[in-house]
Structures are given as structure tokens and as C-alpha cells.
Design a protein around this motif. Structure first.
Motif, PDB file in Angstrom:
ATOM      1  N   PHE A  94       0.740  -1.669   0.161  1.00 50.58           N
ATOM      2  CA  PHE A  94      -0.232   0.239  -0.546  1.00 50.58           C
ATOM      3  C   PHE A  94       0.686   0.681   0.289  1.00 50.58           C
ATOM      4  O   PHE A  94       1.286   2.200  -1.322  1.00 50.58           O
ATOM      5  N   THR A  95       1.896   1.017   1.180  1.00 48.64           N
ATOM      6  CA  THR A  95       2.328   2.472   0.788  1.00 48.64           C
ATOM      7  C   THR A  95       3.493   2.363   0.189  1.00 48.64           C
ATOM      8  O   THR A  95       3.545   3.844  -0.813  1.00 48.64           O
ATOM      9  N   VAL A  96       4.222   1.136  -0.726  1.00 49.93           N
ATOM     10  CA  VAL A  96       4.834   1.417  -1.964  1.00 49.93           C
ATOM     11  C   VAL A  96       3.970   2.295  -3.083  1.00 49.93           C
ATOM     12  O   VAL A  96       4.192   3.231  -3.781  1.00 49.93           O
ATOM     13  N   SER A  97       2.509   1.513  -3.184  1.00 50.59           N
ATOM     14  CA  SER A  97       2.045   2.471  -4.282  1.00 50.59           C
ATOM     15  C   SER A  97       1.041   3.384  -4.105  1.00 50.59           C
ATOM     16  O   SER A  97       1.167   4.242  -5.046  1.00 50.59           O
ATOM     17  N   PHE A  98       1.059   4.015  -2.919  1.00 55.15           N
ATOM     18  CA  PHE A  98       0.631   5.469  -2.927  1.00 55.15           C
ATOM     19  C   PHE A  98       1.898   5.893  -3.325  1.00 55.15           C
ATOM     20  O   PHE A  98       1.173   7.334  -3.223  1.00 55.15           O
ATOM     21  N   ARG A  99       2.978   5.770  -2.775  1.00 56.38           N
ATOM     22  CA  ARG A  99       4.330   6.874  -3.301  1.00 56.38           C
ATOM     23  C   ARG A  99       4.123   7.063  -4.189  1.00 56.38           C
ATOM     24  O   ARG A  99       4.195   8.237  -4.694  1.00 56.38           O
ATOM     25  N   ARG A 100       4.104   5.929  -5.289  1.00 56.06           N
ATOM     26  CA  ARG A 100       3.675   5.753  -6.911  1.00 56.06           C
ATOM     27  C   ARG A 100       2.937   6.939  -6.996  1.00 56.06           C
ATOM     28  O   ARG A 100       3.461   7.863  -8.037  1.00 56.06           O
ATOM     29  N   VAL A 101       1.681   6.974  -6.618  1.00 58.91           N
ATOM     30  CA  VAL A 101       0.894   7.328  -7.054  1.00 58.91           C
ATOM     31  C   VAL A 101       0.618   8.947  -6.910  1.00 58.91           C
ATOM     32  O   VAL A 101       0.333  10.299  -7.750  1.00 58.91           O
ATOM     33  N   PHE A 102       1.101   9.632  -5.423  1.00 60.60           N
ATOM     34  CA  PHE A 102       0.804  10.575  -5.105  1.00 60.60           C
ATOM     35  C   PHE A 102       1.961  11.149  -4.842  1.00 60.60           C
ATOM     36  O   PHE A 102       2.239  12.450  -4.034  1.00 60.60           O
ATOM     37  N   GLY A 103       3.421  10.588  -4.938  1.00 63.51           N
ATOM     38  CA  GLY A 103       4.323  11.042  -4.878  1.00 63.51           C
ATOM     39  C   GLY A 103       4.963  11.312  -2.924  1.00 63.51           C
ATOM     40  O   GLY A 103       6.110  11.632  -3.546  1.00 63.51           O
TER      41      GLY A 103
END
Length: 147
Positions: A94-103
Motif C-alpha cells: 500500500f505504501t509503495v503504491s501510494f507513494r508511486r501515485v501521490f509522490g
């Protein structure tokens, strides 16, 4: 009348997309969306991507991450709880995906907004109920005893 180069989105693909929008927090997979559309998973994935410009998996993940961002802005729930609330099982993924989308990480994203308690909306009926005086009598002196 649609032009010959444009393809209207098939109703069965819209049903699958609506299922993803409505039930993103449930343990949905591409196979579930394909079943809702009445297509095989591979054919469904190809048709969905052609119609919406994004794979079904990416669409579902995007819906979950958008909802997670809203929860991070408007609640004080933990990141792990938000991860579960949007239908994801791994906080790390979740954290990796969130960072990829929201920076930024979910925690850094939350820190960029005012705390949830600063903008929590309280319904007027609750304000009126708790704002009423506890002593409901308008008399200041006790009523005289009946003789």
C-alpha cells in the motif's frame, strides 16, 4: 450517432467498472470484474483497457488509493486501518503504491493537511442536543410546595 472511429463503451464493461467503484473495499480481483461483465478474464482485461485506457487491476487500485487519500485527509485512522478499509492487505505494498501515485508516503501525505479534528463536521442536531441547558426549567426559584 457515434463516429465510425469511436467505439461506445459496452454496457457489460460499465457494469464491471461500476462494481469496482462501488465495491473497491471488498476483496475484488480482475476475475470478479470479468465475471460481472460476463467475459473471460483475459478478454475482459483487453476490452476494459481498450475502452477506458487503463487495465482493470490499475483501475481498481486507483479507486482504492483515491479513497485512502480521502481517509488520510479526513480521519485520524492509522495507516494500517486505512489500508484494510480500502481493501488492501499489505501495508508495505500500500505504501509503495501510494507513494508511486501521490509522490509521498501515506504518513507524509497526511502531514501535509490539517488534522482531521480541525475540520470534522458535526451535524446541527448534535450541536443543538449537546448545547441545550441541562436544567430544562425556566424558573430560577423552586416551585412552592402545594398546600
Amino acid at each position: 450517432m457515434p463516429s465510425p472511429t469511436s467505439h461506445p463503451v459496452d454496457r457489460h464493461l460499465l457494469r464491471a467498472r461500476d462494481l469496482a467503484d462501488r465495491s473497491y473495499a471488498e476483496p475484488l480481483e480482475v476475475a470478479d470484474l470479468a465475471r460481472a461483465a460476463g467475459l473471460s478474464p483475459a478478454y475482459f482485461s483487453d476490452r476494459f483497457a481498450a475502452a477506458f485506457g487503463i487495465t482493470p487491476h490499475a483501475y481498481l487500485l486507483t479507486r482504492r488509493l483515491e479513497r485512502a487519500a480521502a481517509l488520510l485527509r479526513h480521519t485520524d485512522h492509522s495507516v494500517a486501518r486505512i489500508c484494510a478499509e480500502v481493501g488492501l492487505s499489505s501495508v508495505g505494498s500500500f505504501t509503495v503504491s501510494f507513494r508511486r501515485v501521490f509522490g509521498r508516503t501515506p504518513t507524509a501525505y497526511r502531514a501535509a493537511f490539517p488534522p482531521a479534528h480541525d475540520h470534522a463536521l458535526v451535524p446541527g442536531c448534535v450541536v443543538r442536543s449537546y448545547g441545550r441547558p441541562q436544567n430544562r426549567s425556566f424558573r430560577e426559584d423552586p416551585a412552592p410546595a402545594a398546600s
